[in-house]
Design a protein around this motif. Structure first.
Motif, PDB file in Angstrom:
ATOM      1  N   GLU A  82      37.607  44.617  45.883  1.00 49.33           N
ATOM      2  CA  GLU A  82      36.478  43.746  46.179  1.00 49.33           C
ATOM      3  C   GLU A  82      36.894  42.281  46.192  1.00 49.33           C
ATOM      4  OE1 GLU A  82      31.987  42.732  44.387  1.00 49.33           O
ATOM      5  OE2 GLU A  82      33.272  44.230  43.416  1.00 49.33           O
ATOM      6  N   LEU A  83      37.723  41.884  45.230  1.00 50.97           N
ATOM      7  CA  LEU A  83      38.186  40.502  45.153  1.00 50.97           C
ATOM      8  C   LEU A  83      39.082  40.147  46.331  1.00 50.97           C
ATOM      9  CD1 LEU A  83      38.992  40.318  41.329  1.00 50.97           C
ATOM     10  CD2 LEU A  83      37.041  39.273  42.508  1.00 50.97           C
ATOM     11  N   ALA A  84      39.915  41.100  46.746  1.00 46.14           N
ATOM     12  CA  ALA A  84      40.795  40.863  47.891  1.00 46.14           C
ATOM     13  C   ALA A  84      39.988  40.599  49.152  1.00 46.14           C
ATOM     14  CB  ALA A  84      41.731  42.055  48.088  1.00 46.14           C
ATOM     15  N   ALA A  85      38.918  41.367  49.333  1.00 44.40           N
ATOM     16  CA  ALA A  85      38.082  41.230  50.526  1.00 44.40           C
ATOM     17  C   ALA A  85      37.286  39.929  50.522  1.00 44.40           C
ATOM     18  CB  ALA A  85      37.132  42.421  50.638  1.00 44.40           C
ATOM     19  N   ALA A  86      37.000  39.411  49.326  1.00 43.03           N
ATOM     20  CA  ALA A  86      36.134  38.233  49.211  1.00 43.03           C
ATOM     21  C   ALA A  86      36.891  36.912  49.220  1.00 43.03           C
ATOM     22  CB  ALA A  86      35.306  38.327  47.926  1.00 43.03           C
ATOM     23  N   THR A  87      38.227  36.966  49.147  1.00 45.65           N
ATOM     24  CA  THR A  87      39.006  35.737  49.020  1.00 45.65           C
ATOM     25  C   THR A  87      39.951  35.553  50.203  1.00 45.65           C
ATOM     26  OG1 THR A  87      40.588  36.979  47.648  1.00 45.65           O
ATOM     27  CG2 THR A  87      38.942  35.644  46.500  1.00 45.65           C
ATOM     28  N   ALA A  88      40.359  34.317  50.403  1.00 47.99           N
ATOM     29  CA  ALA A  88      41.262  33.990  51.507  1.00 47.99           C
ATOM     30  C   ALA A  88      42.704  34.328  51.141  1.00 47.99           C
ATOM     31  CB  ALA A  88      41.144  32.501  51.833  1.00 47.99           C
ATOM     32  N   ASP A  89      43.525  34.511  52.170  1.00 45.64           N
ATOM     33  CA  ASP A  89      44.948  34.739  51.943  1.00 45.64           C
ATOM     34  C   ASP A  89      45.528  33.564  51.154  1.00 45.64           C
ATOM     35  OD1 ASP A  89      44.791  37.067  53.380  1.00 45.64           O
ATOM     36  OD2 ASP A  89      45.631  36.222  55.226  1.00 45.64           O
ATOM     37  N   GLY A  90      46.352  33.873  50.180  1.00 45.68           N
ATOM     38  CA  GLY A  90      46.973  32.842  49.366  1.00 45.68           C
ATOM     39  C   GLY A  90      46.269  32.575  48.058  1.00 45.68           C
ATOM     40  N   VAL A  91      45.035  33.068  47.898  1.00 46.22           N
ATOM     41  CA  VAL A  91      44.311  32.873  46.640  1.00 46.22           C
ATOM     42  C   VAL A  91      44.830  33.869  45.609  1.00 46.22           C
ATOM     43  CG1 VAL A  91      42.072  32.995  45.483  1.00 46.22           C
ATOM     44  CG2 VAL A  91      42.253  32.000  47.765  1.00 46.22           C
ATOM     45  N   VAL A  92      45.323  33.367  44.496  1.00 44.44           N
ATOM     46  CA  VAL A  92      45.871  34.222  43.446  1.00 44.44           C
ATOM     47  C   VAL A  92      44.768  35.024  42.786  1.00 44.44           C
ATOM     48  CG1 VAL A  92      47.007  34.237  41.187  1.00 44.44           C
ATOM     49  CG2 VAL A  92      47.851  32.735  43.011  1.00 44.44           C
ATOM     50  N   LEU A  93      45.050  36.312  42.588  1.00 49.54           N
ATOM     51  CA  LEU A  93      44.153  37.198  41.848  1.00 49.54           C
ATOM     52  C   LEU A  93      44.858  37.540  40.540  1.00 49.54           C
ATOM     53  CD1 LEU A  93      43.128  39.599  44.776  1.00 49.54           C
ATOM     54  CD2 LEU A  93      42.055  37.442  44.092  1.00 49.54           C
ATOM     55  N   ALA A  94      44.520  36.837  39.478  1.00 54.64           N
ATOM     56  CA  ALA A  94      45.184  36.989  38.186  1.00 54.64           C
ATOM     57  C   ALA A  94      44.353  37.851  37.254  1.00 54.64           C
ATOM     58  CB  ALA A  94      45.434  35.629  37.552  1.00 54.64           C
ATOM     59  N   SER A  95      45.014  38.777  36.585  1.00 49.17           N
ATOM     60  CA  SER A  95      44.345  39.607  35.586  1.00 49.17           C
ATOM     61  C   SER A  95      44.750  39.155  34.195  1.00 49.17           C
ATOM     62  CB  SER A  95      44.714  41.082  35.765  1.00 49.17           C
ATOM     63  OG  SER A  95      44.165  41.869  34.713  1.00 49.17           O
ATOM     64  N   SER A  96      43.790  39.165  33.282  1.00 50.90           N
ATOM     65  CA  SER A  96      44.066  38.815  31.885  1.00 50.90           C
ATOM     66  C   SER A  96      44.540  40.017  31.075  1.00 50.90           C
ATOM     67  CB  SER A  96      42.800  38.247  31.228  1.00 50.90           C
ATOM     68  OG  SER A  96      42.280  37.168  31.951  1.00 50.90           O
ATOM     69  N   SER A  97      44.751  41.147  31.738  1.00 52.09           N
ATOM     70  CA  SER A  97      45.086  42.387  31.046  1.00 52.09           C
ATOM     71  C   SER A  97      46.245  42.209  30.078  1.00 52.09           C
ATOM     72  CB  SER A  97      45.447  43.473  32.063  1.00 52.09           C
ATOM     73  OG  SER A  97      45.857  44.654  31.414  1.00 52.09           O
ATOM     74  N   SER A  98      46.130  42.847  28.928  1.00 50.53           N
ATOM     75  CA  SER A  98      47.207  42.820  27.936  1.00 50.53           C
ATOM     76  C   SER A  98      47.918  44.165  27.844  1.00 50.53           C
ATOM     77  CB  SER A  98      46.652  42.451  26.557  1.00 50.53           C
ATOM     78  OG  SER A  98      45.680  43.394  26.142  1.00 50.53           O
ATOM     79  N   SER A  99      47.467  45.153  28.631  1.00 51.53           N
ATOM     80  CA  SER A  99      48.050  46.488  28.514  1.00 51.53           C
ATOM     81  C   SER A  99      48.428  47.122  29.845  1.00 51.53           C
ATOM     82  CB  SER A  99      47.070  47.423  27.785  1.00 51.53           C
ATOM     83  OG  SER A  99      45.847  47.530  28.503  1.00 51.53           O
ATOM     84  N   GLY A 166      53.310  45.805  27.575  1.00 53.46           N
ATOM     85  CA  GLY A 166      53.083  44.911  26.440  1.00 53.46           C
ATOM     86  C   GLY A 166      53.531  43.495  26.680  1.00 53.46           C
ATOM     87  N   PHE A 167      54.221  43.270  27.825  1.00 56.49           N
ATOM     88  CA  PHE A 167      54.785  41.960  28.135  1.00 56.49           C
ATOM     89  C   PHE A 167      55.710  41.527  26.991  1.00 56.49           C
ATOM     90  CE2 PHE A 167      50.269  41.910  29.852  1.00 56.49           C
ATOM     91  CZ  PHE A 167      50.611  42.633  30.968  1.00 56.49           C
ATOM     92  N   VAL A 168      55.725  40.267  26.607  1.00 57.28           N
ATOM     93  CA  VAL A 168      56.629  39.836  25.540  1.00 57.28           C
ATOM     94  C   VAL A 168      55.864  39.537  24.247  1.00 57.28           C
ATOM     95  CG1 VAL A 168      58.276  38.089  24.783  1.00 57.28           C
ATOM     96  CG2 VAL A 168      58.398  38.975  27.114  1.00 57.28           C
ATOM     97  N   GLY A 169      54.793  38.761  24.355  1.00 55.99           N
ATOM     98  CA  GLY A 169      54.053  38.385  23.145  1.00 55.99           C
ATOM     99  C   GLY A 169      53.554  39.581  22.361  1.00 55.99           C
ATOM    100  N   ASN A 170      52.948  40.544  23.044  1.00 56.55           N
ATOM    101  CA  ASN A 170      52.403  41.702  22.340  1.00 56.55           C
ATOM    102  C   ASN A 170      53.484  42.660  21.848  1.00 56.55           C
ATOM    103  OD1 ASN A 170      49.693  41.109  22.250  1.00 56.55           O
ATOM    104  ND2 ASN A 170      49.232  42.068  24.212  1.00 56.55           N
ATOM    105  N   ARG A 171      54.630  42.695  22.534  1.00 55.29           N
ATOM    106  CA  ARG A 171      55.730  43.520  22.022  1.00 55.29           C
ATOM    107  C   ARG A 171      56.236  42.962  20.700  1.00 55.29           C
ATOM    108  NH1 ARG A 171      57.741  47.168  25.966  1.00 55.29           N
ATOM    109  NH2 ARG A 171      59.693  47.439  24.822  1.00 55.29           N
TER     110      ARG A 171
END
Length: 286
Positions: A82-99, A166-171
């Motif tokens: 949904e976010l991909a369809a609603a935004t222009a090319d080049g707009v970053v779609l960042a997730s806050s996911s920690s897992s 876990g990336f680095v901080g959570n590891r």
């Protein structure tokens, strides 16, 4: 004014909303919860924040997207489509996911090159760190843009070279927490005393220098080589693991030490954040 769409009005999403709004962004906050307008009124009063019930509507015209929704992969697949369809090319779609890994989130998405992890530490508006993690298809341009955005907001963005669970901080946090639980379970130290020990030693040290810099200074003029060849060479003890069947005693001991409940939580958060601000202020002066 640049516009950011923040998806999710939980603790992390609200932290992002405060940070971006205070940084001069127009914030579109999306969440289907029926009390969203009241939350914006109570938690984000005086800030440039507009509530939206749908993510796509919030993301329309956005210059950046910061997702902070539930940690369910199927949900994120639908959301990022949904976010991909609603935004222009080049707009970053960042997730806050920690897992969840960015490659998992981007699977099957037409905007896979724009998807990455922008993982904050809680509270997101206060703690400086943001781990910026690429997926297998994330473009260099998207990573550069994310680093710029978080840096301009006053954060300390750290660019990981590739994804890892876990990336680095959570590891690092998991290893430390597991050993803390093990020591309490073994009757070596009480939970409250372990917290006090950390605050009086490692916590204070790591607020000023990281592990490698600390090891280098610990070796004196000869640096880390001297440390590893002398004191470090004697660190040969085995590291135990927590007993998962005995977690109940940890919960009970921590409850006894710090309590729980809404009022207790609010008091604890306020005290934590006040101390954190004082530490950050002191570090900024040096």
């Amino acid at each position: 004014m640049a516009k950011v769409a923040i998806v999710g009005a939980g603790v992390i999403g609200l932290g992002w909303a405060k940070l971006f709004a205070r940084g001069g962004w127009d914030v579109a906050l999306a969440d289907p919860r029926p009390d969203l307008d009241q939350i914006v009124h109570d938690e984000l009063a005086g800030l440039s924040v507009t509530a939206y019930p749908e993510a796509g509507a919030a993301a329309d015209g956005a210059d950046y997207v910061q997702e902070a929704g539930p940690e369910r992969l199927e949900f994120k697949h639908e959301l990022f489509a949904e976010l991909a369809a609603a935004t222009a090319d080049g707009v970053v779609l960042a997730s806050s996911s920690s897992s969840l890994l960015p490659t998992q989130i981007a699977q099957g998405c037409s905007a896979a090159d724009r998807i990455l992890i922008g993982h904050p530490f809680n509270p997101a508006d206060l703690m400086p760190l943001v781990e910026v993690v690429p997926g297998e298809q994330t473009s260099t341009a998207a990573m550069d843009r994310a680093m710029q955005v978080y840096g301009d907001l006053g954060k300390t963005p750290i660019r990981l070279q590739r994804e890892i669970p876990g990336f680095v901080g959570n590891r690092l946090q998991k290893v430390f927490n597991d050993q803390s639980i093990y020591l309490v379970q073994q009757g070596i130290i009480a939970a409250k005393d372990l917290d006090d020990l950390v605050k009086a030693s490692l916590g204070l040290r790591w607020a000023t220098v990281g592990p490698f810099e600390g090891m280098n200074l610990g070796g004196g003029p000869a640096g880390i080589r001297h440390l590893m060849e002398n004191v470090g060479s004697q660190m040969t003890f085995e590291i135990g693991s927590p007993d998962k069947s005995k977690m109940g005693m940890i919960v009970q001991e921590v409850d006894n030490a710090y309590g729980n409940g809404e009022q207790n939580y609010e008091q604890g958060v306020t005290a934590r954040d006040d101390k954190t601000r004082k530490i950050l202020h002191a570090l900024d002066e040096n």
